[in-house]
Write a protein that holds these residues in place. Sequence first.
Motif, PDB file in Angstrom:
ATOM      1  N   PHE A  88      -1.776 -33.346  -1.492  1.00 50.85           N
ATOM      2  CA  PHE A  88      -1.829 -32.958  -2.900  1.00 50.85           C
ATOM      3  C   PHE A  88      -2.778 -31.770  -3.043  1.00 50.85           C
ATOM      4  CE2 PHE A  88      -0.763 -37.423  -2.887  1.00 50.85           C
ATOM      5  CZ  PHE A  88       0.279 -37.498  -3.794  1.00 50.85           C
ATOM      6  N   ARG A  89      -2.307 -30.752  -3.759  1.00 56.32           N
ATOM      7  CA  ARG A  89      -3.142 -29.571  -4.023  1.00 56.32           C
ATOM      8  C   ARG A  89      -3.698 -29.667  -5.438  1.00 56.32           C
ATOM      9  NH1 ARG A  89      -0.455 -24.161  -2.592  1.00 56.32           N
ATOM     10  NH2 ARG A  89      -2.216 -23.373  -1.399  1.00 56.32           N
ATOM     11  N   ILE A  90      -4.972 -29.313  -5.575  1.00 52.15           N
ATOM     12  CA  ILE A  90      -5.632 -29.376  -6.878  1.00 52.15           C
ATOM     13  C   ILE A  90      -5.299 -28.124  -7.688  1.00 52.15           C
ATOM     14  CG2 ILE A  90      -7.852 -29.493  -8.064  1.00 52.15           C
ATOM     15  CD1 ILE A  90      -8.947 -30.994  -5.661  1.00 52.15           C
ATOM     16  N   LYS A  91      -4.871 -28.327  -8.936  1.00 50.73           N
ATOM     17  CA  LYS A  91      -4.523 -27.216  -9.808  1.00 50.73           C
ATOM     18  C   LYS A  91      -5.779 -26.591 -10.436  1.00 50.73           C
ATOM     19  CE  LYS A  91       0.003 -29.068 -11.188  1.00 50.73           C
ATOM     20  NZ  LYS A  91       0.848 -29.450 -12.348  1.00 50.73           N
ATOM     21  N   ALA A  92      -5.602 -25.400 -10.996  1.00 51.07           N
ATOM     22  CA  ALA A  92      -6.694 -24.757 -11.719  1.00 51.07           C
ATOM     23  C   ALA A  92      -7.007 -25.555 -12.989  1.00 51.07           C
ATOM     24  CB  ALA A  92      -6.303 -23.325 -12.072  1.00 51.07           C
ATOM     25  N   ASN A  93      -8.274 -25.540 -13.421  1.00 51.49           N
ATOM     26  CA  ASN A  93      -8.721 -26.301 -14.589  1.00 51.49           C
ATOM     27  C   ASN A  93      -8.184 -27.728 -14.545  1.00 51.49           C
ATOM     28  OD1 ASN A  93      -9.942 -23.925 -15.742  1.00 51.49           O
ATOM     29  ND2 ASN A  93      -7.892 -23.269 -16.357  1.00 51.49           N
ATOM     30  N   PRO A  94      -8.539 -28.493 -13.519  1.00 50.48           N
ATOM     31  CA  PRO A  94      -7.823 -29.742 -13.246  1.00 50.48           C
ATOM     32  C   PRO A  94      -8.296 -30.966 -14.009  1.00 50.48           C
ATOM     33  CG  PRO A  94      -9.469 -29.364 -11.557  1.00 50.48           C
ATOM     34  CD  PRO A  94      -9.547 -28.194 -12.496  1.00 50.48           C
ATOM     35  N   GLU A  95      -9.413 -30.902 -14.710  1.00 42.84           N
ATOM     36  CA  GLU A  95      -9.991 -32.106 -15.298  1.00 42.84           C
ATOM     37  C   GLU A  95      -9.104 -32.690 -16.407  1.00 42.84           C
ATOM     38  OE1 GLU A  95     -13.118 -29.401 -13.677  1.00 42.84           O
ATOM     39  OE2 GLU A  95     -11.543 -29.150 -15.175  1.00 42.84           O
ATOM     40  N   ILE A  96      -8.785 -33.968 -16.283  1.00 47.73           N
ATOM     41  CA  ILE A  96      -8.016 -34.689 -17.292  1.00 47.73           C
ATOM     42  C   ILE A  96      -8.781 -35.967 -17.634  1.00 47.73           C
ATOM     43  CG2 ILE A  96      -5.865 -35.911 -17.804  1.00 47.73           C
ATOM     44  CD1 ILE A  96      -4.453 -34.102 -15.825  1.00 47.73           C
ATOM     45  N   ILE A  97      -9.028 -36.194 -18.910  1.00 51.24           N
ATOM     46  CA  ILE A  97      -9.721 -37.418 -19.346  1.00 51.24           C
ATOM     47  C   ILE A  97      -8.692 -38.353 -19.965  1.00 51.24           C
ATOM     48  CG2 ILE A  97     -11.452 -38.400 -20.882  1.00 51.24           C
ATOM     49  CD1 ILE A  97     -13.044 -35.863 -20.625  1.00 51.24           C
ATOM     50  N   THR A  98      -8.586 -39.542 -19.388  1.00 51.05           N
ATOM     51  CA  THR A  98      -7.690 -40.580 -19.906  1.00 51.05           C
ATOM     52  C   THR A  98      -8.521 -41.822 -20.168  1.00 51.05           C
ATOM     53  OG1 THR A  98      -5.877 -39.682 -18.563  1.00 51.05           O
ATOM     54  CG2 THR A  98      -5.586 -41.886 -19.490  1.00 51.05           C
ATOM     55  N   GLY A  99      -8.721 -42.168 -21.440  1.00 51.43           N
ATOM     56  CA  GLY A  99      -9.625 -43.273 -21.762  1.00 51.43           C
ATOM     57  C   GLY A  99     -11.031 -42.898 -21.333  1.00 51.43           C
ATOM     58  N   ASN A 100     -11.591 -43.693 -20.442  1.00 47.99           N
ATOM     59  CA  ASN A 100     -12.939 -43.384 -19.957  1.00 47.99           C
ATOM     60  C   ASN A 100     -12.916 -42.944 -18.497  1.00 47.99           C
ATOM     61  OD1 ASN A 100     -12.289 -45.847 -18.799  1.00 47.99           O
ATOM     62  ND2 ASN A 100     -14.417 -46.559 -18.778  1.00 47.99           N
ATOM     63  N   THR A 101     -11.749 -42.518 -18.006  1.00 52.27           N
ATOM     64  CA  THR A 101     -11.648 -42.073 -16.616  1.00 52.27           C
ATOM     65  C   THR A 101     -11.437 -40.561 -16.539  1.00 52.27           C
ATOM     66  OG1 THR A 101      -9.254 -42.420 -16.501  1.00 52.27           O
ATOM     67  CG2 THR A 101     -10.678 -44.278 -15.885  1.00 52.27           C
ATOM     68  N   LYS A 188     -17.207 -32.171 -19.432  1.00 56.29           N
ATOM     69  CA  LYS A 188     -15.876 -31.868 -18.917  1.00 56.29           C
ATOM     70  C   LYS A 188     -15.752 -30.424 -18.456  1.00 56.29           C
ATOM     71  CE  LYS A 188     -11.029 -31.497 -20.262  1.00 56.29           C
ATOM     72  NZ  LYS A 188     -10.027 -31.671 -21.336  1.00 56.29           N
ATOM     73  N   GLU A 189     -16.374 -29.503 -19.191  1.00 55.19           N
ATOM     74  CA  GLU A 189     -16.198 -28.088 -18.893  1.00 55.19           C
ATOM     75  C   GLU A 189     -16.742 -27.764 -17.489  1.00 55.19           C
ATOM     76  OE1 GLU A 189     -17.121 -23.701 -20.863  1.00 55.19           O
ATOM     77  OE2 GLU A 189     -17.861 -25.533 -21.806  1.00 55.19           O
ATOM     78  N   ASN A 190     -15.900 -27.147 -16.663  1.00 54.53           N
ATOM     79  CA  ASN A 190     -16.264 -26.735 -15.304  1.00 54.53           C
ATOM     80  C   ASN A 190     -16.760 -27.897 -14.442  1.00 54.53           C
ATOM     81  OD1 ASN A 190     -15.646 -24.003 -15.806  1.00 54.53           O
ATOM     82  ND2 ASN A 190     -17.670 -23.663 -16.695  1.00 54.53           N
ATOM     83  N   PHE A 191     -16.185 -29.081 -14.651  1.00 59.61           N
ATOM     84  CA  PHE A 191     -16.621 -30.263 -13.899  1.00 59.61           C
ATOM     85  C   PHE A 191     -16.463 -30.042 -12.392  1.00 59.61           C
ATOM     86  CE2 PHE A 191     -15.582 -34.284 -11.801  1.00 59.61           C
ATOM     87  CZ  PHE A 191     -16.672 -35.059 -12.152  1.00 59.61           C
ATOM     88  N   LEU A 192     -15.280 -29.623 -11.965  1.00 58.61           N
ATOM     89  CA  LEU A 192     -15.052 -29.415 -10.531  1.00 58.61           C
ATOM     90  C   LEU A 192     -15.821 -28.209 -10.006  1.00 58.61           C
ATOM     91  CD1 LEU A 192     -13.568 -30.314  -7.985  1.00 58.61           C
ATOM     92  CD2 LEU A 192     -11.664 -28.825  -8.654  1.00 58.61           C
ATOM     93  N   ILE A 193     -15.894 -27.146 -10.789  1.00 57.29           N
ATOM     94  CA  ILE A 193     -16.636 -25.951 -10.363  1.00 57.29           C
ATOM     95  C   ILE A 193     -18.108 -26.290 -10.145  1.00 57.29           C
ATOM     96  CG2 ILE A 193     -17.448 -23.678 -11.099  1.00 57.29           C
ATOM     97  CD1 ILE A 193     -14.577 -23.652 -10.206  1.00 57.29           C
ATOM     98  N   ASN A 194     -18.677 -27.091 -11.046  1.00 58.63           N
ATOM     99  CA  ASN A 194     -20.072 -27.499 -10.878  1.00 58.63           C
ATOM    100  C   ASN A 194     -20.260 -28.320  -9.601  1.00 58.63           C
ATOM    101  OD1 ASN A 194     -21.029 -26.276 -13.238  1.00 58.63           O
ATOM    102  ND2 ASN A 194     -20.461 -28.037 -14.490  1.00 58.63           N
ATOM    103  N   LEU A 195     -19.298 -29.189  -9.310  1.00 56.88           N
ATOM    104  CA  LEU A 195     -19.366 -29.985  -8.097  1.00 56.88           C
ATOM    105  C   LEU A 195     -19.282 -29.097  -6.858  1.00 56.88           C
ATOM    106  CD1 LEU A 195     -19.360 -32.734  -6.647  1.00 56.88           C
ATOM    107  CD2 LEU A 195     -16.871 -32.784  -6.945  1.00 56.88           C
ATOM    108  N   LEU A 196     -18.375 -28.110  -6.865  1.00 55.96           N
ATOM    109  CA  LEU A 196     -18.232 -27.201  -5.732  1.00 55.96           C
ATOM    110  C   LEU A 196     -19.487 -26.362  -5.528  1.00 55.96           C
ATOM    111  CD1 LEU A 196     -14.577 -25.928  -6.301  1.00 55.96           C
ATOM    112  CD2 LEU A 196     -15.365 -27.499  -4.523  1.00 55.96           C
TER     113      LEU A 196
END
Length: 268
Positions: A88-101, A188-196
């Motif tokens: 699976f390849r991660i898309k750009a701006n990938p963060e999705i919030i569903t409920g509390n996940t 949420k904003e830049n969640f993955l970018i901050n992690l990287l």
Amino acid sequence: MKKNFAENFIEFVNNSPSSYHVTKNCSDILDEKGFERLDPSGEWKLKPEGKYYIKRTNSTIMAFTVGEKVSEDSGFKIAGSHTDSPCFRIKANPEIITGNTIRLNTEVYGGPILSTWFDRPLSVAGRVTVKSENPFRPGTITVNIDRPLLTIPNLAIHQNRNVNQGVEIDRQNDVLPIIGLVNDGFEKENFLINLLAKECNIETSEILDFDLFLYNYEMGSLLGVNNEMISLPKIDNLASVYSSLMALTETKGNHDRINVFIGFDNEE
């Protein structure tokens, strides 16, 4: 000898979570075996009994040996494979919030068996493109978040009674991995970018782009009463990559030919 080869293969795959890592590990083996790296855009001066390799985009590699008695009529022996694997390849701006996940938006890459990705620890690996002094030649960082980071959970059986009769898997909804839970400090904003940025020890402003993939975090192993089998992800196609690379580096024959190993970065 066979067991040693199998154990070395398992170690190679365990250390190759993305095509960029595969190519780096291949080039390390070639360096160790005395192969000379060539510049694809430069002039090549090849010699009889020479050993050479080139890399392209850090995910494709080619190596070859020149026989002692090669002529214009000599043939080639070529072994081709691919350095990437279905995933699976991660898309750009990938963060999705569903409920509390918190889930990551991904796309299916290649032809994976989707059901094998459920209910196991997953992580992220690939390449991050960063700013450099030359804006026309940005830098790259090969990244592997080396810890269990995500999972794709199955629905509980009492909510999906027909799961053992076969259930169609929706690629757009059912296989999006969960990376965390929403809490008071969540941004949420830049969640993955901050992690990287944290993993690469750089500032978020330095990151221009990324090419990231999910991988199975579980390590491969020998199994069976006599260790005669292998349990391992990415056998498609790292089995061919490793075996053909070993064949090239260990062969002693074909003195009148050019032997070629190629690892392309395209599963399809």
